[in-house]
Design an enzyme around this catalytic site. Structure first.
Site, mmCIF file in Angstrom:
data_model
loop_
_atom_site.group_PDB
_atom_site.id
_atom_site.type_symbol
_atom_site.label_atom_id
_atom_site.label_comp_id
_atom_site.label_asym_id
_atom_site.label_seq_id
_atom_site.Cartn_x
_atom_site.Cartn_y
_atom_site.Cartn_z
ATOM 1 C CG HIS A 125 7.449 -9.490 0.765
ATOM 2 N ND1 HIS A 125 8.378 -9.904 1.681
ATOM 3 C CD2 HIS A 125 7.357 -8.150 0.914
ATOM 4 C CE1 HIS A 125 8.828 -8.864 2.360
ATOM 5 N NE2 HIS A 125 8.226 -7.791 1.928
ATOM 6 C CG HIS A 171 11.635 -12.603 -0.162
ATOM 7 N ND1 HIS A 171 10.660 -11.710 0.235
ATOM 8 C CD2 HIS A 171 12.507 -11.890 -0.891
ATOM 9 C CE1 HIS A 171 10.958 -10.508 -0.240
ATOM 10 N NE2 HIS A 171 12.067 -10.582 -0.925
#
Lengths: 160, 861
Positions: free
Chosen positions: A110, A93
């Protein structure tokens, strides 16, 4: 008008051909592994314990990778139980280091989560690509050797 | 070996690559993206000055702050000039919404571009006409003539448009912005007079939030910064980690972690306490939004899990606590709300005639939420802070409230709680929906102005069609076979009705000319009143399209310029065209224009000039911007003061042009846009209802909600006699992070299909143990409405006795099981509540086990 191939033009044409070739020909889809990877020892079967991740650098010292013994067969797993797998430890990510927390990798930034038994599949979270898997080979002496990276390491446009 | 082709080297865009600004095609958040297009054969270098990103790739990018350019952010497309082009679509670092971040959905935008060599080769490229059991290519010329003749034949014969039925999106995102919506509105509401029209997923043409709008509160009233400033965020039937992901991780979670304290201190009044945010999650499930927040702030997270359908009783109970404890400002209420209607609210919602203890006992019994939790939630929402300062609470609700039983009362109750506590119109407050997709509504007046209290409720078009009415059904950019409630029944009936026409057309051999086709279709439609002609207009061959007679190919995101606003800030931006539509596909607005023009020709040929003129609405529309500007004429004059922003439509963009939007780029402008009377300049609206509400007199219109009346007959039948034993589970439904809507693009991506090969059902570990189920097992979930095969996920996200089904999966939609109930006040369905049985199927599909992960999705610790 007659066409004369001057030396200057010939050089230009050659440069263009090289550019085309180096851009991967047709459509530059470099399917992994498309590069030459080093063989690097990631661990030894005698020393790796189930559920204890071992971090190592691969394919160079600026990239962290992680080797785990899952205790159950995994896609791409090696060793007699087919449960030894390795992945790039950079979250696909935004590049944070993923942590192995019992059965899965979790990214602390996250909360993207990856399944090491299913080729690094993203089963929750923001990452849109699976964790790059590192194909392994077991040597006769038990050394587990990393041989390539299947997938792009976050933050790079070329793995090596 | 990898399960699918992976990459270990991506090309960099050279300096001079074409660059475009755009916004993600998917969810409500509206993350900004940048697009780079350059010919195959050219490549930029890794130095900062050698590539169009302006990024240094001589060393690895730094985590979190570096440029995200991953395998799913690059693709190769075929240009109309026959050359191949690289396309890179990366998150915009200058976007105030995503700040360079992205989600699993938007991260794959590049893979959705059309290519003859990838999964997107399935895109529709030219019109298709059903000839017996085959779809054959036809030209636009012939397709439009057939459309025109059938539409005209029906309306001329009937003298009205009631046999013409439509199912069409009605707002932005996914490539349909203000432009396409205006095209649809002009054709259906100005040229035609369509009454039997329904909006994308749902059975009628309505607002999902009339319960808020009819109070004077448009549902998009807060700004993204309010999520950073709030003392408390309430997520009510909203699960943003999965469905508004970047909004959650970039703005709400940082607030809970205390990372926005500096912003709070700067924004708050002098001496007002500021601390890391609190979170209240009201949801029957332990959603991933809840459990992800618990990682950071366990003692500042509260979970209330009401019984299905009882949220409005819970909201009223929280409001009663507020009333009893005086957590409200009587001066604010007097100045800004309708105190006559307030009496009704006090009587019916707060039930001041019932003693507090008795009221709370009853609320606890109905909702199943302990009184202490209700009181604590009311405190976290509204108890004044130190120094008597008002608390700042942002309430975000979504489908758990909207697609609940009694839609109108649910929405009204939540909004009223926010207004009672003055949690709207101040920094760090607001009460609005999270949103599903982005928005872009501009149309002439719709056939139904409001709820049952304002000229409604609207017609249930699904029921109209399944009862055998209507002759022409035009389905546009939606797939009701998957998305409509009670869809198993709907599919069967539409199939039966369209098949009647198909068989009759083939009985004596298909006609050979368009004129003969149209004549024969009309003849059959009036001989057999159950026969139905269906047109599907979409980007892919949808599930619904398999029963269509005519299929029209539409352009997708990035294949035309369009504009939309996002939901968390009403941020209007230009989504630039960066590639061509495949084959002969056209933007929707252009298809509507050409259908209109063909009807105009046919009417002119009949000598009916006035009728013809009505259909020429698009004759001056040459570009997408022409349509955008034409649409702006529907809005009120926006030269009003800041205090009067509430008098404007939420999406008013009068005066905005494409060149204005190009100039502001990712910063966009927040609607409603005003032309400031003092400066003459266009200005946006950061936050709504600071000075007045959006009602005729500017005052908030209270509403007394209904009493608890139990469940509607469509679900109550499962609670009577022996039915609870036959159908022992409550069922709720929802979306998942990984796939977008019906997964029309995602089903082409191996990253997604290997992970979610089948729809899944969440089962609580207790139930799984009792039934001998393990993760990955296949079960049939069934009730009297329908059934489906689901893969089991064992998780404590659901309570014992409850199942959660993922929505809209292409291998079986949860909506096969949902009932046909709609709220009598609004015709909005209850997608999220029914009952069902579950059985383990015999045998297994081992190939699915091999690739699909069943690890627990809400376990982050």
């Amino acid at each position: 008008m007659t066409s004369v191939l001057t030396r200057r033009k010939f050089v230009q044409l050659s440069v263009a051909s090289v550019a085309l070739f180096s851009a991967g020909g047709r459509a530059a889809t470099w399917f992994a592994p498309s590069l030459t990877y080093p063989s690097i020892k990631a661990g030894n079967v005698a020393k790796i314990e189930v559920g204890k991740p071992a971090y190592f650098n691969y394919p160079d010292n600026r990239a962290q990778a992680v080797l785990v013994k899952l205790g159950k067969p995994a896609l791409g797993g090696v060793g007699k139980d087919r449960d030894l797998v390795a992945f790039s430890a950079s979250c696909t990510h935004m590049g944070c280091g993923v942590q192995y927390k019992g059965e899965r990798f979790v990214c602390p930034c996250h909360q993207s989560m990856f399944d090491p038994a299913k080729s690094g599949q993203v089963y929750q979270g923001l990452a849109s690509e699976w964790l790059p898997q590192i194909p392994l080979r077991v040597q006769p002496n038990g050394d587990v050797v990393a041989t390539a990276v299947e997938g792009l390491i976050w933050g790079r446009v070329k793995n090596v | 070996m990898a399960l699918f082709e992976r990459r270990d080297h991506l090309p960099l865009p050279p300096k001079g690559a074409k660059t475009y600004n755009t916004v993600c095609q998917y969810c409500n958040v509206g993350c900004g993206y940048k697009v780079y297009v350059w010919p195959v054969g050219e490549e930029g270098g890794p130095g900062k000055d050698q590539n169009a990103f302006g990024a240094d790739f001589t060393n690895p990018q730094p985590p979190l702050v570096g440029l995200n350019y991953t395998e799913t952010m690059h693709s190769v497309v075929q240009g109309r000039d026959g050359r191949e082009y690289h396309v890179a679509i990366v998150p915009a670092q200058d976007s105030p919404i995503n700040r360079g971040d992205y989600s699993i959905r938007g991260g794959t935008n590049a893979l959705t571009t059309f290519s003859p060599t990838r999964g997107t080769q399935d895109r529709l490229r030219y019109p298709l006409l059903r000839l017996g059991d085959q779809f054959q290519a036809v030209t636009w010329q012939e397709a439009l003539t057939l459309m025109g003749r059938v539409i005209k034949g029906i309306r001329d014969r009937d003298g009205n448009d009631d046999n013409l039925t439509v199912k069409c999106y009605d707002h932005g995102g996914s490539g349909q912005g203000f432009e396409d919506n205006y095209g649809a509105g002009k054709l259906f509401f100005d040229a035609l007079s369509i009454r039997h029209i329904a909006i994308h997923n749902r059975p009628a043409y309505n607002s999902e939030v009339w319960g808020s709008r009819e109070r004077g509160v448009h549902e998009l009233n807060y700004d993204v910064s309010d999520a950073r400033l709030a003392d408390t965020v309430v997520l009510w039937g909203a699960n943003p980690y999965e469905t508004a992901t970047v909004f959650y991780v970039e703005h709400i979670l940082p607030n809970l972690k205390g990372a926005t304290l500096g912003e709070k201190k700067a924004a708050f009044a002098n001496g007002e306490p500021a601390e890391p945010g609190y979170l209240i999650v009201i949801d029957p499930r332990k959603t991933s939004s809840l459990t992800a927040a618990e990682v950071y702030a366990k003692d500042r997270v509260l979970h209330l899990a009401p019984r299905l359908g009882t949220d409005y009783i819970l909201a009223n109970a929280m409001a009663r606590v507020v009333w009893e404890r005086g957590y409200y400002d009587p001066d604010y209420l007097k100045a800004r709300t309708d105190m006559t209607l307030f009496e009704d609210y006090k009587k019916k919602s707060l039930k001041l005639g019932t003693p507090y203890d008795a009221f709370m006992d009853e609320a606890e019994t109905i909702t199943g939420v302990p009184r202490a939790q209700i009181e604590q939630a009311a405190e976290w929402m509204a108890k004044p802070k130190g120094g008597g300062q008002k608390r700042r609470t942002l309430t975000i609700y979504e489908k758990g409230i909207i697609w609940n039983m009694k839609n109108y009362d649910q929405v009204a109750a939540v909004v009223q709680l926010a207004v009672l506590t003055h949690n709207i119109g101040r920094p760090g407050t607001g009460c609005g929906r999270q949103g599903g997709h982005q928005e872009g509504y501009v149309r002439p007046p719709a056939p139904t102005p409001g709820s049952i209290f304002n000229g409604g409720p609207p017609v249930n078009v699904d029921k109209l069609l399944t009862s055998g009415k209507g002759k022409f059904y035009w389905v546009i950019a939606t797939d009701p076979y998957l998305s409509t409630p009670n869809s198993q029944f709907f599919r069967k009936r539409i199939h039966e009705r369209t098949q009647k026409l198909t068989e009759a057309l083939g009985r004596a051999g298909e006609p050979g000319t368009v004129q003969a086709w149209a004549d024969k279709i009309l003849q059959v439609l009036y001989e057999d009143p159950d026969a139905l002609f269906m047109v599907v207009q979409d980007i892919y061959m949808t599930d619904t399209a398999r029963d269509a007679h005519l299929i029209l190919p539409a352009a997708a995101w990035g294949e035309a310029n369009d504009t939309s606003i996002n939901c968390n800030s009403r941020l209007l931006r230009l989504y630039e065209k960066f590639t061509d539509p495949p084959g002969e596909a056209k933007p929707d607005w252009e298809i509507f224009k050409w259908v209109g023009m063909r009807l105009a020709e046919l009417y002119r040929a009949d000598g009916r000039r006035e009728e013809a003129a009505k259909f020429e609405f698009g004759k001056d529309w040459k570009t997408d911007e022409d349509v955008f500007l034409a649409g702006s004429q529907e809005f009120k004059d926006n030269a009003v003061s800041e205090a009067d922003e509430a008098t404007l439509e939420a999406e008013n963009y009068k005066g905005v042009t494409y060149s204005f939007l190009k100039e502001v780029g990712q910063q966009g402008i927040r609607t409603p846009v005003r032309r400031d009377p003092a400066t003459g300049k266009l200005v946006g609206t950061l936050r709504r209802y600071t000075h007045r509400f959006g009602s005729s007199d500017g005052k908030f219109k209270w509403y007394g909600t209904d009493d608890w009346e139990g469940y509607p007959p469509e679900v109550d039948k499962y609670l009577k006699g022996e039915a609870p034993e036959r159908y022992p589970f409550w069922v709720t439904t929802g979306r998942a992070q990984t796939i977008w809507q019906t997964a029309y693009h995602d089903r082409n991506l191996p990253e997604k299909t290997l992970a979610l090969p089948l729809p899944y059902v969440e089962v609580n570990p207790e139930d799984a143990r009792r039934l001998g189920l393990a993760g990955g097992d296949l079960v049939e979930v069934y009730n009297e409405e329908g059934n489906g095969t689901f893969m089991v996920y064992v998780t404590d996200a659901v309570q014992p006795g409850m199942l959660f089904l993922v929505m809209y999966h292409w291998r079986g939609t949860s909506n096969s099981l949902t009932s046909g109930y709609t709220d009598p006040k609004t015709t909005i369905p209850w997608y999220k509540g029914t009952r069902a049985a579950l059985r383990k199927v015999a045998g297994a599909l081992p190939s699915l086990h091999q690739t699909a992960s069943t690890l627990q999705q809400n376990r982050f610790e």
